[in-house]
Write an enzyme that holds these catalytic residues in place. Structure first.
Site, PDB file in Angstrom:
ATOM      1  N   ASP A  37       0.877  -1.173   0.000  1.00  0.00           N
ATOM      2  CA  ASP A  37       0.000   0.000   0.000  1.00  0.00           C
ATOM      3  C   ASP A  37       0.912   1.220   0.000  1.00  0.00           C
ATOM      4  OD1 ASP A  37      -1.645   2.146   0.483  1.00  0.00           O
ATOM      5  OD2 ASP A  37      -2.780   1.186   2.097  1.00  0.00           O
ATOM      6  N   SER A  54       0.782  13.087 -15.367  1.00  0.00           N
ATOM      7  CA  SER A  54      -0.394  13.069 -16.245  1.00  0.00           C
ATOM      8  C   SER A  54      -0.487  14.404 -16.966  1.00  0.00           C
ATOM      9  CB  SER A  54      -1.668  12.854 -15.423  1.00  0.00           C
ATOM     10  OG  SER A  54      -2.817  13.077 -16.230  1.00  0.00           O
ATOM     11  N   TYR A  93      -7.149  15.767  -8.557  1.00  0.00           N
ATOM     12  CA  TYR A  93      -6.280  14.915  -9.375  1.00  0.00           C
ATOM     13  C   TYR A  93      -5.249  15.765 -10.118  1.00  0.00           C
ATOM     14  CZ  TYR A  93      -4.963  11.324 -12.844  1.00  0.00           C
ATOM     15  OH  TYR A  93      -4.266  10.439 -13.639  1.00  0.00           O
ATOM     16  N   LYS A 101      -1.144  15.620  -9.679  1.00  0.00           N
ATOM     17  CA  LYS A 101      -0.197  15.310 -10.758  1.00  0.00           C
ATOM     18  C   LYS A 101       0.757  16.483 -11.023  1.00  0.00           C
ATOM     19  CE  LYS A 101      -1.455  11.076 -11.559  1.00  0.00           C
ATOM     20  NZ  LYS A 101      -0.531   9.934 -11.357  1.00  0.00           N
TER      21      LYS A 101
END
Ligand SMILES: NC(=O)c1ccc[n+]([C@@H]2O[C@H](COP(=O)([O-])OP(=O)(O)OC[C@H]3O[C@@H](n4cnc5c(N)ncnc54)[C@H](O)[C@@H]3O)[C@@H](O)[C@H]2O)c1
Length: 259
Positions: free
Chosen positions: A64, A144, A157, A161
């Site tokens: 994890d 990304s 998100y 990134k």
């Protein structure tokens, strides 16, 4: 089978699915010892078995990435099994879209924890191992296009990134003296299980029109990516071919955003 990674041990977080799985198979086909480090142990084991069956070297590790001790245990398993560590892919990540005004602290913190803080911790622990070995090493982060330009229902998100891109620069500076390079690649739209879930989630918040098909529409090369499209760049960043490259984030988006 190629030989560009023979004798090199690579850990890939999130290696049981999608882009990470593509990288695991691609690097194993070039001779790497691959550690598939994933929360989903069953899928990691299936992937490792498939690689072993086709003549490669791979093991699964239950990791994890949000838990430092789990990350450390993954690295220890890699070193115990294959003798050393040469490259660490911080690839695990996810998205849970919400309309901007609905984003909660929990949504923000969970995305940041997996996508950004875990990259920080993974880089620290991999670097400690590289420094112990005294032979340098390579860290490769999955960023990304969303870290280069913001998407309205992906605000946490996109922030996570962007953090990956700036951490790639900061850690490249911090670790250069130990002959450790840190680079990243930034995919555009890649056909993986992440998008199956994302399309469902976008539909649920009334944004079904901005899903996979619409995002893939403006890509210059005329199609979305498959995980295999990521492999040549991953191989370059994991091998000695990129020894003079550090702190960089390479776009692999088919010419989607051009920044
Ligand atoms: N698919 C895309 O279009 C796309 C585009 C740009 C960036 N990315 C990034 O690429 C990376 C891989 O995405 P993918 O599309 O292959 O997704 P995926 O959902 O197919 O695979 C992600 C893997 O990460 C694992 N994972 C999730 N949380 C974890 C944790 N806490 N610890 C360990 N493993 C964990 C999952 O079990 C899964 O196996 C992510 O960082 C994602 O943000 C994907």
């Amino acid at each position: 089978m190629g030989s560009r990674m023979v004798g090199r041990t690579v850990i890939i977080t999130g290696g049981a699915s999608g882009i990470g799985l593509g990288i695991a198979k691609g690097l194993a086909a070039e001779g790497a010892n691959v550690v598939i480090a994933d929360l989903d142990l069953k899928s990691a084991e299936t992937a490792a078995e498939a690689i072993t069956k086709s003549g490669g070297h791979a093991i699964a590790a239950h990791v994890d990435v949000t838990k430092r001790l789990s990350v450390v245990a993954g690295i220890e398993l890699a070193v115990k099994t294959f003798g050393k560590l040469d490259c660490y892919f911080n690839n695990a990540g996810f998205n849970k879209p919400m309309k901007f005004l609905d984003v909660t602290e929990e949504n923000f913190n969970t995305i940041m924890s997996v996508n950004a803080l875990a990259v920080f911790v993974g880089t620290q622990e991999a670097a400690k191992q590289f420094i112990r070995q005294g032979s340098g090493g390579k860290v490769v982060n999955t960023a990304s296009i969303a870290g280069r330009t913001g998407f309205s229902s992906f605000a946490p998100y996109s922030a996570s990134k962007a953090a990956v891109i700036s951490m790639t620069q900061a850690t490249a500076r911090a670790l250069a003296e130990h002959k450790i390079t840190v680079n990243a690649f930034s995919p555009g739209v890649v056909a993986t299980p992440l998008w199956t879930q994302l399309d469902k989630d976008l539909e649920a918040i009334g944004e079904g029109d901005s899903g996979f098909d619409s995002m893939a529409g403006g890509i210059l090369v005329g199609r979305a990516a498959e995980p295999e499209d990521i492999v040549p760049t991953a191989l370059y960043l994991a091998s000695s071919d990129s020894d003079y490259v550090t702190g960089q984030t390479m776009a692999i988006d088919g010419g989607m955003i051009l920044v």
